[in-house]
Design an enzyme around this catalytic site. Structure first.
Site, PDB file in Angstrom:
ATOM      1  N   ASP A  86      56.395  53.206  35.329  1.00 43.04           N
ATOM      2  CA  ASP A  86      56.953  54.548  35.416  1.00 43.04           C
ATOM      3  C   ASP A  86      56.086  55.502  36.248  1.00 43.04           C
ATOM      4  OD1 ASP A  86      58.773  56.538  34.885  1.00 43.04           O
ATOM      5  OD2 ASP A  86      58.029  56.970  32.872  1.00 43.04           O
ATOM      6  N   GLU A 197      63.880  52.714  40.657  1.00 38.94           N
ATOM      7  CA  GLU A 197      64.456  53.985  40.227  1.00 38.94           C
ATOM      8  C   GLU A 197      63.745  55.098  41.002  1.00 38.94           C
ATOM      9  OE1 GLU A 197      65.616  55.160  36.129  1.00 38.94           O
ATOM     10  OE2 GLU A 197      63.799  56.387  36.204  1.00 38.94           O
TER      11      GLU A 197
END
Length: 434
Positions: A86, A197
């Site tokens: 992330d 992402e």
């Protein structure tokens, strides 16, 4: 008895997915139990951690991965699971997480986003576009585009939209594309499948439809393996509490406005991809989960992180309330410094110290999130934000860290039970809109 077989993370594609985010390395059995209780239909990412979180908790990417895989195996999980590296900002971030086996890479180009772009007057905006030079030349190609989205919404990209998108996102997109190419090179070298992402949600103002279209089409045209995009949605998404909406228009209209905007963004994602829409700061946002699932028609990813840490504190409170009070006092002493990197509204003045509360009130004021309240949608007690933002300081404090983990390891069933209840609520709320 042989040790349980550890599953291998894999890309989940456009399947609806949920990131659990375990900052302690002990939460995965509870996450698995919540999935089983909620039923099938949403696939998990048990290994999910940002570089910032790893730094604050003193964990490596390999430790995060091994804790998640071992926890899932111990709990008997046999389905597919992803693994989210992330908020990546540098090639080194990519290298570290790819080496640990992560397969879902969240690019965070926020350092290159101009979050003030929406507030610039015409003259300032024009000067900043000129200053960008070739960095924003590609954005001009979108000027005058008229797009009919699949849900019937019509989108026109005018001069103003191009100018603000250039200033707000041009450098960020360029940075994201470069990092995506590095990810591709690294993963191709490993012979491993992967997905990306893109996070453009860390701005004060919502991402417009024109900005979403410009950013996503550019990334896709440059070959980015985009499976999920996180825009800045309308409404107020603070850490540790439910969706606040826009108090000036009331709870009902705020939810309706969110769902309509989300449906338009989802239409762009289906048209250009398809790729998923990602909801960051997804912890505890149960008020909007059904609308989010409906609007995206199941093309979604939800990301949580700090909420598993908060439920660890609930487990600690149930076994050693005196120690929990020590944690709260320490968190209050660190809050003003630690809140700097978070979007929160809690203050020390509007949250009473533990000495003013009995044990029942203590849990209500610092950990509750479900009670009905008047005002903004789902707003809960602000004490939860004080504990949320100070996790790194608590876990690094020598006199707290040892007892903290000791209590959780002595009472794993309690931690599993509170996590199961907490996340089953999340997952069931999402499934109700699918």
């Amino acid at each position: 008895m042989a040790a349980p077989s550890l599953g291998k993370p894999q890309p989940l594609g456009t399947s609806p997915s949920f990131g659990f985010g375990d900052r302690l390395g002990l939460a995965t059995p509870g996450h698995v139990a919540a999935l089983k209780q909620a039923g099938s239909g949403i696939e998990p990412m048990f290994a999910q951690q940002s570089i910032r979180e790893m730094t604050r908790t003193g964990r490596s990417a390999h430790e995060v991965m091994q804790d998640a895989l071992a926890g899932a195996a111990e709990a008997g999980f046999t389905g597919r699971q992803g693994a989210d590296a992330d908020h990546l900002k540098t090639p080194d971030d990519v290298d570290r997480t790819a080496d640990a086996g992560f397969v879902f890479f969240t690019i965070d180009p926020s350092d290159n986003v101009d979050g003030r772009a929406d507030s610039y007057d015409e003259r300032t905006l024009s000067e900043k576009v000129k200053a960008l030079g070739d960095d924003a030349k590609w954005v001009a190609a979108f000027k005058g585009r008229k797009i009919d989205l699949p849900n019937g919404t019509k989108l026109t990209i005018d001069d103003q939209a191009v100018a603000r998108a250039s200033v707000k996102y041009a450098k960020a997109v360029n940075r994201a594309v470069a990092l995506a190419k590095h990810i591709d090179s690294v993963m191709r070298g490993k012979g491993a499948a992967y997905e990306i992402e893109l996070s453009v949600d860390e701005t004060p103002q919502p991402t417009t439809l024109a900005e979403h279209f410009i950013v996503a089409e550019r990334c896709l045209s440059e070959g980015m393996n985009l499976v999920s995009l996180a825009p800045r949605f309308i409404g107020d998404f603070e850490k540790g509490i439910d969706f606040k909406g826009n108090p000036s228009i009331g709870s009902g209209p705020a939810l309706a406005a969110f769902e309509k905007s989300c449906a338009d963004h989802a239409a762009i994602a289906r048209m250009l991809g398809p790729y998923k829409l990602s909801l960051h700061s997804g912890s505890d946002k149960l008020a909007i989960y059904p609308a989010f699932a409906r609007a995206t028609q199941g093309l979604f990813h939800v990301k949580t992180a700090g909420t598993s840490y908060l439920e660890a504190l609930r487990a600690i409170l149930r076994h050693d309330v005196t120690f929990f009070r020590r944690i709260v006092d320490f968190a209050r002493s660190r809050y003003e410094a630690d809140r700097a990197t978070y979007h929160v509204s809690a203050t020390l003045d509007n949250t009473p110290p533990p000495s003013d509360l009995n044990d029942t009130q203590l849990e209500q004021r610092y950990l509750e999130r479900w009670q009905d309240v008047k005002g903004p949608v789902g707003f809960t007690e602000p004490g939860r934000q004080i504990l949320h933002t100070t996790f790194g300081s608590v876990l690094k404090e020598e006199q707290l860290r040892g007892p903290f983990f000791q209590i959780l390891r002595e009472h794993p069933q309690t931690y599993k039970e509170v996590l199961t209840d907490h996340f089953a609520r999340h997952l069931k709320s999402l499934r109700s809109g699918m």
